[in-house]
Scaffold this motif. Structure first.
Motif, mmCIF file in Angstrom:
data_model
loop_
_atom_site.group_PDB
_atom_site.id
_atom_site.type_symbol
_atom_site.label_atom_id
_atom_site.label_comp_id
_atom_site.label_asym_id
_atom_site.label_seq_id
_atom_site.Cartn_x
_atom_site.Cartn_y
_atom_site.Cartn_z
ATOM 1 N N TYR A 94 -7.419 1.186 2.045
ATOM 2 C CA TYR A 94 -6.881 1.133 0.680
ATOM 3 C C TYR A 94 -7.952 0.654 -0.296
ATOM 4 O O TYR A 94 -8.141 1.242 -1.372
ATOM 5 C CB TYR A 94 -5.679 0.187 0.665
ATOM 6 N N THR A 102 1.375 -2.476 -15.681
ATOM 7 C CA THR A 102 1.473 -1.029 -15.873
ATOM 8 C C THR A 102 1.351 -0.632 -17.343
ATOM 9 O O THR A 102 1.449 0.556 -17.666
ATOM 10 C CB THR A 102 2.811 -0.494 -15.332
ATOM 11 N N CYS A 119 2.900 0.446 -8.042
ATOM 12 C CA CYS A 119 1.682 -0.111 -7.440
ATOM 13 C C CYS A 119 0.420 0.700 -7.729
ATOM 14 O O CYS A 119 -0.632 0.117 -8.003
ATOM 15 C CB CYS A 119 1.847 -0.299 -5.940
ATOM 16 N N PRO A 120 0.453 2.035 -7.659
ATOM 17 C CA PRO A 120 -0.770 2.779 -7.976
ATOM 18 C C PRO A 120 -1.283 2.511 -9.389
ATOM 19 O O PRO A 120 -2.502 2.404 -9.605
ATOM 20 C CB PRO A 120 -0.343 4.238 -7.793
ATOM 21 N N THR A 134 0.815 -1.220 0.000
ATOM 22 C CA THR A 134 0.000 0.000 0.000
ATOM 23 C C THR A 134 0.845 1.266 0.000
ATOM 24 O O THR A 134 0.380 2.310 -0.451
ATOM 25 C CB THR A 134 -0.948 0.028 1.203
ATOM 26 N N ARG A 135 2.073 1.190 0.496
ATOM 27 C CA ARG A 135 2.928 2.377 0.556
ATOM 28 C C ARG A 135 3.806 2.539 -0.676
ATOM 29 O O ARG A 135 4.624 3.462 -0.735
ATOM 30 C CB ARG A 135 3.798 2.330 1.808
ATOM 31 N N CYS A 136 3.674 1.652 -1.623
ATOM 32 C CA CYS A 136 4.478 1.709 -2.849
ATOM 33 C C CYS A 136 4.138 2.981 -3.629
ATOM 34 O O CYS A 136 2.989 3.186 -4.011
ATOM 35 C CB CYS A 136 4.192 0.474 -3.702
ATOM 36 N N PRO A 137 5.125 3.846 -3.905
ATOM 37 C CA PRO A 137 4.848 5.113 -4.582
ATOM 38 C C PRO A 137 5.036 5.058 -6.094
ATOM 39 O O PRO A 137 4.782 6.041 -6.778
ATOM 40 C CB PRO A 137 5.899 6.050 -3.964
ATOM 41 N N THR A 138 5.497 3.928 -6.618
ATOM 42 C CA THR A 138 5.884 3.887 -8.033
ATOM 43 C C THR A 138 4.894 3.079 -8.876
ATOM 44 O O THR A 138 3.906 3.609 -9.363
ATOM 45 C CB THR A 138 7.308 3.326 -8.165
ATOM 46 N N LYS A 181 -9.528 2.771 -3.445
ATOM 47 C CA LYS A 181 -9.257 2.306 -4.808
ATOM 48 C C LYS A 181 -10.481 1.726 -5.513
ATOM 49 O O LYS A 181 -10.392 1.324 -6.671
ATOM 50 C CB LYS A 181 -8.147 1.252 -4.780
ATOM 51 N N ASP A 190 0.838 -3.813 6.130
ATOM 52 C CA ASP A 190 -0.505 -3.756 5.538
ATOM 53 C C ASP A 190 -1.476 -4.601 6.364
ATOM 54 O O ASP A 190 -1.854 -5.717 5.986
ATOM 55 C CB ASP A 190 -0.451 -4.214 4.077
#
Length: 213
Positions: free
Chosen positions: A131, A196, A91-92, A85-89, A135, A123
């Motif tokens: 989360y 992605t 994962c979103p 959940t904290r992935c900034p790259t 989402k 998590d």
């Protein structure tokens, strides 16, 4: 003579087109085994296995605190990924694309989704619940899960082949890929996609429809 020739040509073209359509309709997907993956993603005990691979049974906890096992996915086609959940790259983007897939197959009870956290100690259930709400996760379609880290590590390395081997499952051991893994009703891997990449997402949608046939 010209009319006879034209009719014959038209008939021949029609037959060719029909054969082509039939081939497309009969498209089959490969069945993936450990040998088909980059070895860095595969536990060393399985790297040479080239047949009869199926994903292992699992016990996870979802965003509602419910226990999630293979029984939940029995006779389902599903897509799985690894995230945190904290992935900034990546994962979103992956989560947005999983949401796109969820919405695409929202009315198809044969299709489900499964996400596993690679930082399950962080998590927690409340974190996953928040989360999931943010989402747009629909609980009946998509389980966003936590659980025992070593168990998730084993699933990643021995079942789905989406995490680089960095140790024995401690806090910072996981380096995960953007891969979405397509699993059929027999628990076989039928496709690997970059979660992605828009073109790969479209390919995944097409392949899910192929499996449905």
């Amino acid at each position: 003579m010209f009319n006879i020739f034209s009719k014959s040509l038209l008939l021949a073209l029609t037959i060719i087109l029909c054969i082509g359509c039939q081939k497309n309709n009969n498209k089959s997907l490969p069945i993936y085994n450990p040998v088909d993956f980059n070895p860095v993603l595969v536990d060393e005990t399985l790297q040479n296995k080239n047949h009869n691979h199926t994903v292992s049974n699992f016990t996870l906890i979802n965003q509602n605190g419910d226990t999630i096992t293979q029984e939940v996915y029995k006779n389902k086609i599903y897509v799985t990924d690894f995230f945190f959940t904290r992935c900034p790259t990546i994962c979103p983007v992956m989560t947005d694309n999983m949401k796109l897939l969820q919405d695409k197959f929202i009315n198809d009870s044969d299709i489900m989704f499964l996400s596993m956290s690679v930082t399950p100690n962080i998590d927690s259930i409340p974190v996953l619940r928040q989360y999931a709400d943010e989402k747009g996760v629909i609980d009946s379609k998509w389980n966003v899960t936590t659980g025992d880290k070593k168990h998730i590590y084993q699933l990643a390395r021995k079942s789905y082949f989406a995490v680089v081997d960095q140790g024995d499952g401690e806090l910072q051991d996981f380096i995960h890929t953007p891969n979405f893994i397509l699993v059929d009703k027999q628990k076989q891997i039928r496709g690997i996609y970059d979660g992605t990449d828009d073109n790969d997402i479209n390919r995944l949608i097409s392949d899910i429809k192929t499996l449905k046939k």
